[in-house]
Design a protein around this motif. Structure first.
Motif, short mmCIF file in Angstrom:
data_model
loop_
_atom_site.label_atom_id
_atom_site.label_comp_id
_atom_site.label_asym_id
_atom_site.label_seq_id
_atom_site.Cartn_x
_atom_site.Cartn_y
_atom_site.Cartn_z
N LEU B 108 0.83 -1.21 0.00
CA LEU B 108 0.00 0.00 0.00
C LEU B 108 0.86 1.26 0.00
O LEU B 108 0.53 2.26 -0.64
CB LEU B 108 -0.92 -0.03 1.23
CG LEU B 108 -2.05 0.98 1.28
CD1 LEU B 108 -3.02 0.77 0.14
CD2 LEU B 108 -2.80 0.86 2.61
N LEU B 119 -8.26 4.41 -2.25
CA LEU B 119 -8.46 2.98 -1.93
C LEU B 119 -8.71 2.79 -0.43
O LEU B 119 -9.58 2.02 -0.03
CB LEU B 119 -7.24 2.18 -2.39
CG LEU B 119 -7.33 0.66 -2.28
CD1 LEU B 119 -8.48 0.11 -3.10
CD2 LEU B 119 -6.03 0.00 -2.70
N VAL B 122 -12.24 3.82 0.73
CA VAL B 122 -13.29 2.89 0.31
C VAL B 122 -13.10 1.51 0.94
O VAL B 122 -14.02 0.95 1.52
CB VAL B 122 -13.34 2.81 -1.23
CG1 VAL B 122 -14.27 1.68 -1.67
CG2 VAL B 122 -13.81 4.13 -1.81
N ALA B 123 -11.88 0.97 0.84
CA ALA B 123 -11.67 -0.43 1.22
C ALA B 123 -11.40 -0.62 2.71
O ALA B 123 -11.72 -1.65 3.26
CB ALA B 123 -10.52 -1.03 0.40
N VAL B 124 -10.79 0.37 3.35
CA VAL B 124 -10.51 0.23 4.78
C VAL B 124 -11.59 0.93 5.60
O VAL B 124 -12.11 0.38 6.56
CB VAL B 124 -9.12 0.78 5.16
CG1 VAL B 124 -8.88 0.68 6.66
CG2 VAL B 124 -8.03 0.04 4.41
N GLU B 125 -11.94 2.15 5.19
CA GLU B 125 -12.90 2.92 5.99
C GLU B 125 -14.35 2.68 5.57
O GLU B 125 -15.28 3.15 6.23
CB GLU B 125 -12.56 4.40 5.93
CG GLU B 125 -11.24 4.75 6.63
CD GLU B 125 -11.21 4.27 8.09
OE1 GLU B 125 -12.26 4.23 8.73
OE2 GLU B 125 -10.12 3.92 8.56
N GLY B 126 -14.55 1.98 4.46
CA GLY B 126 -15.91 1.61 4.08
C GLY B 126 -16.79 2.75 3.59
O GLY B 126 -18.01 2.66 3.65
N MET B 144 -13.57 6.72 -8.71
CA MET B 144 -13.72 5.33 -9.12
C MET B 144 -12.47 4.82 -9.83
O MET B 144 -12.01 3.71 -9.59
CB MET B 144 -14.94 5.22 -10.03
CG MET B 144 -15.34 3.81 -10.32
SD MET B 144 -16.65 3.76 -11.55
CE MET B 144 -17.96 4.57 -10.66
N VAL B 147 -9.65 4.25 -7.34
CA VAL B 147 -9.85 3.03 -6.54
C VAL B 147 -9.46 1.80 -7.36
O VAL B 147 -8.71 0.95 -6.91
CB VAL B 147 -11.32 2.90 -6.06
CG1 VAL B 147 -11.57 1.51 -5.47
CG2 VAL B 147 -11.63 3.96 -5.02
N SER B 148 -9.96 1.75 -8.61
CA SER B 148 -9.68 0.54 -9.39
C SER B 148 -8.21 0.44 -9.78
O SER B 148 -7.60 -0.61 -9.67
CB SER B 148 -10.61 0.45 -10.61
OG SER B 148 -10.50 1.62 -11.38
N ARG B 151 -6.25 -0.54 -6.71
CA ARG B 151 -6.42 -1.95 -6.40
C ARG B 151 -5.61 -2.83 -7.35
O ARG B 151 -4.99 -3.81 -6.92
CB ARG B 151 -7.90 -2.29 -6.49
CG ARG B 151 -8.25 -3.68 -6.07
CD ARG B 151 -9.74 -3.88 -6.05
NE ARG B 151 -10.34 -3.43 -4.82
CZ ARG B 151 -11.50 -2.78 -4.74
NH1 ARG B 151 -12.17 -2.47 -5.82
NH2 ARG B 151 -11.97 -2.43 -3.57
N LEU B 154 -1.96 -2.48 -6.38
CA LEU B 154 -1.71 -3.22 -5.14
C LEU B 154 -1.54 -4.72 -5.44
O LEU B 154 -0.62 -5.37 -4.94
CB LEU B 154 -2.88 -3.02 -4.18
CG LEU B 154 -2.71 -3.53 -2.76
CD1 LEU B 154 -1.71 -2.68 -1.99
CD2 LEU B 154 -4.05 -3.54 -2.02
#
Lengths: 264, 171
Positions: B108, B119, B122-126, B144, B147-148, B151, B154
């Motif tokens: 990360l 990321l 969205v992915a950790v904090e929801g 968006m 994020v993609s 990801r 990563l």
């Protein structure tokens, strides 16, 4: 309904819970037809779980005192005396929020209503797991409701609690099945339910010995909400996008049936 | 006023998690949280009652993070990332999970700060896409794609890590 074409972009939408409800079934079928995309989806979903789990422990840590020190809390901006009083009430609020650190005379101060941080973490994990798995069509559970006895026996053994899969039919939800999840220092069980429209709620149960019992508490997150409670070593949460009142009714059902299952 | 302050205090664990995911190093992350709390308490009036305290605080922290990243870049310095065990992310039970957690936290740090922030929110904090876009002050479409791409990056880094590990074993 005309079926739209899916792309790799939809894999991300699906993992992040952003794929519209009415497109999910078609998306799952698309994955089935495209093994490469299906594998990619599985990998990204696993990464998302690992990423969330990697930092979940931060919520458990004791907060460094420098973040609670008056200087950090605007002490320079307000007159000293007022600042000290303010700080005490702030510290008390926080102590309550984290679940009670000894040595502070917090009892005579007015405390705001707040969930214990540990209960809140259970709810946070329950919601995260719900958002990830409720969006699944094919892999929503590891073991289906058709093997309920096996499911309950297996999860009881792995979680280390005497579990039941509560009956939610009186509220219109039937059991889909369940899965095993990693939790902070142990494991958790997730039972997934859905109603006639396909809307899902899940019950999350983890072994939480040595924590004070709580009443029902409510947590609202962006994609879902949860009622959670800790009782007799059972840390539980009912999570979903259903209205608050519905989740509360389900939480009560779950509480009663888990209790009966434990003693019965 | 006190309601506002206690609402802020209750967000500290979440702020610490967000900062830790952004910076990895525990002290550097808590510095960021401290700066964020100080700024938030100076600007309490900017926070409208009814607004989510979390989103407001995340926004403040994001601005501080961006400033810090820019400053570090100007000075040509790397971010403070300590490798002492105390600062490590070790939160999960089984060793396998702890290793996976460490790999993912390492990877990360190697992705660009814009994508990392998107990321993590969205992915950790929801957060939803709309909320994360709001916090970062960018259009939803940009969010968006960050994020993609984040990801994907990563995953590529994790693939590299496991390849290196298997090469090591062969040696």
């Amino acid at each position: 309904m005309q079926q739209r074409d899916f792309t790799e972009r939809d894999i991300h939408l699906s993992i992040d819970g952003e794929l519209p409800l009415d497109e999910r079934a078609a998306f799952e079928r698309w994955l089935e037809r495209n093994p490469e995309m299906n594998a990619k989806h599985a990998r990204y979903r696993k990464d998302a779980e690992t990423l969330h789990a990697a930092f979940a422990g931060v919520l458990d840590e004791e907060i460094p005192s420098r973040l609670l020190h008056p200087a950090a809390l605007g002490g320079r901006q307000v007159p000293r005396q007022r600042s000290a009083v303010l700080w005490r009430s702030l510290a008390a609020a926080l102590i309550f929020a984290v679940g009670g650190i000894g040595g502070f005379a917090a009892s005579r101060l007015t405390l705001p209503k707040a969930g214990s941080e540990t209960g809140a973490q259970i709810a946070d994990r329950a919601i995260a797991a719900h958002v990830i798995y409720a969006a699944e069509k094919l892999h929503v559970v590891e073991v289906g409701a058709d093997q309920k006895d096996h499911l309950v026996g297996w999860l009881s053994k792995r979680v280390g609690l005497r579990l039941v899969a509560p009956d939610f039919t009186s509220e219109g939800y039937s059991l889909v099945g369940g899965r095993l999840l990693p939790a902070a220092h142990r494991t958790a069980a997730q039972f997934m339910y859905q109603d006639a429209s396909g809307a899902r709620v899940s019950l999350y149960v983890t072994d939480d010995p040595g924590r004070a019992d709580t009443g029902f508490r409510f947590m609202q997150e962006d994609n879902a909400r949860a009622f959670y409670w800790i009782d007799d070593g059972y840390g539980c949460a009912v999570a979903g996008a259903a209205p608050e009142a519905k989740l509360k009714a389900l939480a009560k059902l779950a509480y009663r049936q888990l209790l009966a299952g434990e003693t019965g | 006023m006190n309601d506002k302050r206690s609402a802020i205090l209750q967000e500290i664990p979440r702020l610490r998690r967000y900062a830790r995911a952004l910076l990895r190093d525990r002290d550097a992350a808590d510095d960021l949280v401290q700066d964020c709390l100080e700024r938030a308490l100076r600007r309490l009036d900017n926070w409208r009652v009814g607004d989510s305290p979390r989103r407001w605080l995340f926004t403040i922290m994001h601005h501080l993070f961006v400033d810090q990243t820019r400053r570090a870049r100007r000075r040509g310095e790397a971010f403070p990332v300590s490798h002492d065990e105390a600062g490590e992310v070790v939160s999960e039970p089984s060793q396998l999970d702890a290793l996976a957690a460490r790999d993912v936290a390492d990877a990360l740090q190697s992705i660009g700060s814009d994508r990392r922030a998107a990321l993590v929110l969205v992915a950790v904090e929801g957060l939803s896409y709309a909320e994360a876009a709001d916090v970062l002050g960018i259009p939803a479409g940009t969010l968006m794609s960050r994020v993609s791409r984040g990801r994907e990056e990563l995953r590529a880094l994790l693939d590299d890590t496991s390849r290196r590990k298997s090469i090591k074993v062969v040696d």
